[in-house]
Design a protein around this motif. Structure first.
Motif, short mmCIF file in Angstrom:
data_model
loop_
_atom_site.label_atom_id
_atom_site.label_comp_id
_atom_site.label_asym_id
_atom_site.label_seq_id
_atom_site.Cartn_x
_atom_site.Cartn_y
_atom_site.Cartn_z
N SER A 1 0.71 -1.31 -0.44
CA SER A 1 -0.20 0.24 0.10
C SER A 1 0.45 1.61 0.36
O SER A 1 0.67 2.18 -1.00
CB SER A 1 -0.19 0.42 1.03
OG SER A 1 -1.39 -0.98 1.51
N ALA A 2 1.47 1.36 1.08
CA ALA A 2 2.70 2.21 1.15
C ALA A 2 3.98 1.65 0.36
O ALA A 2 5.28 1.57 1.20
CB ALA A 2 2.92 2.62 2.04
N TYR B 1 7.51 2.96 -1.32
CA TYR B 1 8.24 4.42 -1.56
C TYR B 1 9.56 3.76 -2.65
O TYR B 1 10.09 2.71 -3.15
CB TYR B 1 9.09 4.62 -0.36
CG TYR B 1 7.84 5.44 0.45
CD1 TYR B 1 7.88 6.65 0.45
CD2 TYR B 1 7.95 4.60 1.79
CE1 TYR B 1 7.12 7.19 1.34
CE2 TYR B 1 6.52 5.26 2.53
CZ TYR B 1 6.56 6.68 2.47
OH TYR B 1 5.75 6.88 3.16
N MET C 1 5.68 5.72 -4.20
CA MET C 1 5.97 7.12 -3.60
C MET C 1 7.55 7.56 -2.77
O MET C 1 7.96 7.41 -3.19
CB MET C 1 5.10 7.27 -2.17
CG MET C 1 3.39 6.47 -2.29
SD MET C 1 3.36 6.36 -0.63
CE MET C 1 4.20 7.35 0.27
N ALA D 1 1.08 7.99 2.50
CA ALA D 1 0.90 6.84 2.27
C ALA D 1 -0.51 6.42 3.43
O ALA D 1 -1.27 5.21 3.33
CB ALA D 1 1.99 6.86 3.25
N GLU E 1 -3.40 6.48 0.76
CA GLU E 1 -2.35 4.98 0.09
C GLU E 1 -3.23 3.75 0.62
O GLU E 1 -4.39 2.49 0.27
CB GLU E 1 -1.23 4.98 -0.71
CG GLU E 1 -1.25 6.07 -1.66
CD GLU E 1 -1.03 5.84 -3.02
OE1 GLU E 1 -2.40 4.24 -3.19
OE2 GLU E 1 -1.00 5.65 -3.98
N THR E 2 -3.24 3.98 1.66
CA THR E 2 -3.64 2.84 2.51
C THR E 2 -4.56 2.96 2.90
O THR E 2 -5.18 1.51 2.31
CB THR E 2 -2.56 2.43 3.96
OG1 THR E 2 -0.97 2.67 3.16
CG2 THR E 2 -2.73 1.14 4.79
N VAL F 1 3.82 -2.28 4.30
CA VAL F 1 4.96 -0.69 3.95
C VAL F 1 6.25 -1.02 3.17
O VAL F 1 6.97 -2.47 3.79
CB VAL F 1 5.45 0.04 5.18
CG1 VAL F 1 5.94 1.31 5.25
CG2 VAL F 1 3.84 0.46 6.21
N ILE G 1 6.58 5.20 9.50
CA ILE G 1 5.20 5.38 8.02
C ILE G 1 4.59 3.93 9.01
O ILE G 1 3.27 3.77 9.22
CB ILE G 1 5.59 4.99 7.44
CG1 ILE G 1 6.43 6.16 6.57
CG2 ILE G 1 4.25 4.47 6.06
CD1 ILE G 1 5.34 7.11 6.56
#
Ligand code: PBG
Length: 325
Positions: free
Chosen positions: A194-195, A197, A223, A231, A234-235, A248, A257
């Motif tokens: 979901s998050a 980067y 991201m 974050a 998105e989640t 994450v 996060i």
């Protein structure tokens, strides 16, 4: 001195420390990523991930049984696609007889209780090494999502317990859930990255699968590491779209996060302790600059303490062995 509180009392012996320890790692916290390649009896060390291997299906089955015996309940599959099978759409990703589909079946046959998760993204299959379909210089969202939904269905048909989309396209969780529902795969879970980067810490992984982007970078879909609220956005959206577990990634540079997401959702949170994080510990240990075993357990404990219920880590096996001692 005359103190009313002496905090050191609770740290004064190993027994007391064990009694008050708040975060206890266990082998079932770990998800073991596996890199699968064609052939038989293959076990190739990944140069930038020392002590980690690409394995053929037969060798992978031996590994999976060992992981199970150590108490690890879940593997996350990645495949190394042959160059001649790569194209722009990732057509090989939905081949019912592809390496991923054969690997899922073989693992579920050999070790039926092991939870099998599969990577869903186009990069291992893409001539461009991107997670989506390329048009001009763009990674196009909606056609990619169609492909990811078909890919997820194909993994579910092969027997995957969870699909794990790692691509960061918009709307893919809803499309995957819809496709699974529509086709009767109501028991297949979704672990959403979901998050995720845009991180330099994925470098060694791209060596492992030969999947580095051929042009540009992944910043139009992964991201910006400067961002925190994004974050959460998105989640929460992935949760609404039907994700069962959110993730994450990476882990150690993103502990803030992980905690914030853990506090924002009411489902399990996983964190991916990625290839670069593995490589850093390995390299420092090889130089004699860090105690590897201590670095492994401290790192994984910090990720769990931050709020991760599950940790995908290349140290899964080593950590399980250390914990079982
Ligand atoms: C690609 C994917 C990546 C990882 C998992 N899935 C690399 C990337 O996004 O470029 C990285 C894992 C790691 O570094 O350990 N879909």
């Amino acid at each position: 001195m005359h103190l009313i509180r002496r905090n050191r009392i609770l740290r004064s012996s190993p027994a007391i420390r064990a009694m008050v320890a708040e975060t206890i790692l266990k082998p079932s916290d770990f998800i073991a990523p596996l890199f699968i390649t064609e052939g038989s009896n293959v076990k190739e060390e990944i140069t930038s991930m020392q002590g980690y291997f690409r394995m053929s299906i037969d060798t992978t089955l031996i590994e999976v049984k060992q992981l199970w015996d150590l108490g690890i309940k879940c593997v996350l599959l990645f495949i190394k696609c042959k160059d001649e099978l790569k194209d722009n759409r990732g057509a090989e990703a939905i081949n019912p007889d592809g390496l991923m589909q054969r690997s899922i079946k073989a693992i579920k046959d050999a070790c039926p209780d092991m939870v099998v998760m599969t990577d869903v993204a186009l990069d291992p299959y893409s001539i461009y090494g991107h997670d989506g379909i390329v048009e001009g210089s763009e990674i196009v969202n909606d056609p990619t999502v169609d492909m990811l939904a078909m890919m997820s269905l194909s993994h579910a048909v092969a027997g995957a317990d969870f699909v794990a989309p790692s691509d960061m396209m918009d709307g893919r969780i809803l499309a995957i859930r819809d496709t699974l529902e529509y086709n009767g795969y109501t028991k297949t879970g979704i672990m959403s990255y979901s998050a995720k980067y845009a991180s330099c810490f994925y470098g060694p992984f791209r060596d492992a699968l030969d999947s580095a982007p051929g042009f540009g970078d992944k910043k139009t879909y992964q991201m910006d590491y400067a961002n925190r609220t994004e974050a959460i956005k998105e989640t929460l959206l992935d949760v609404e779209e039907g994700a069962d577990i959110v993730m994450v990634k990476p882990a150690m540079a993103y502990l803030d996060i992980i905690r914030e997401i853990k506090d924002s959702v009411v489902l399990p949170v996983s964190a991916y302790h990625v290839s670069g994080e593995y490589a850093m510990i390995k390299a420092a240990a090889k130089m004699g600059w860090l105690d590897e075993n201590k670095a492994i357990i401290e790192s994984l404990t910090s990720i769990k303490r931050a709020g991760a219920d599950l940790i995908a880590t290349y140290f899964a096996k080593d950590a399980a062995m250390l914990l079982n001692k």
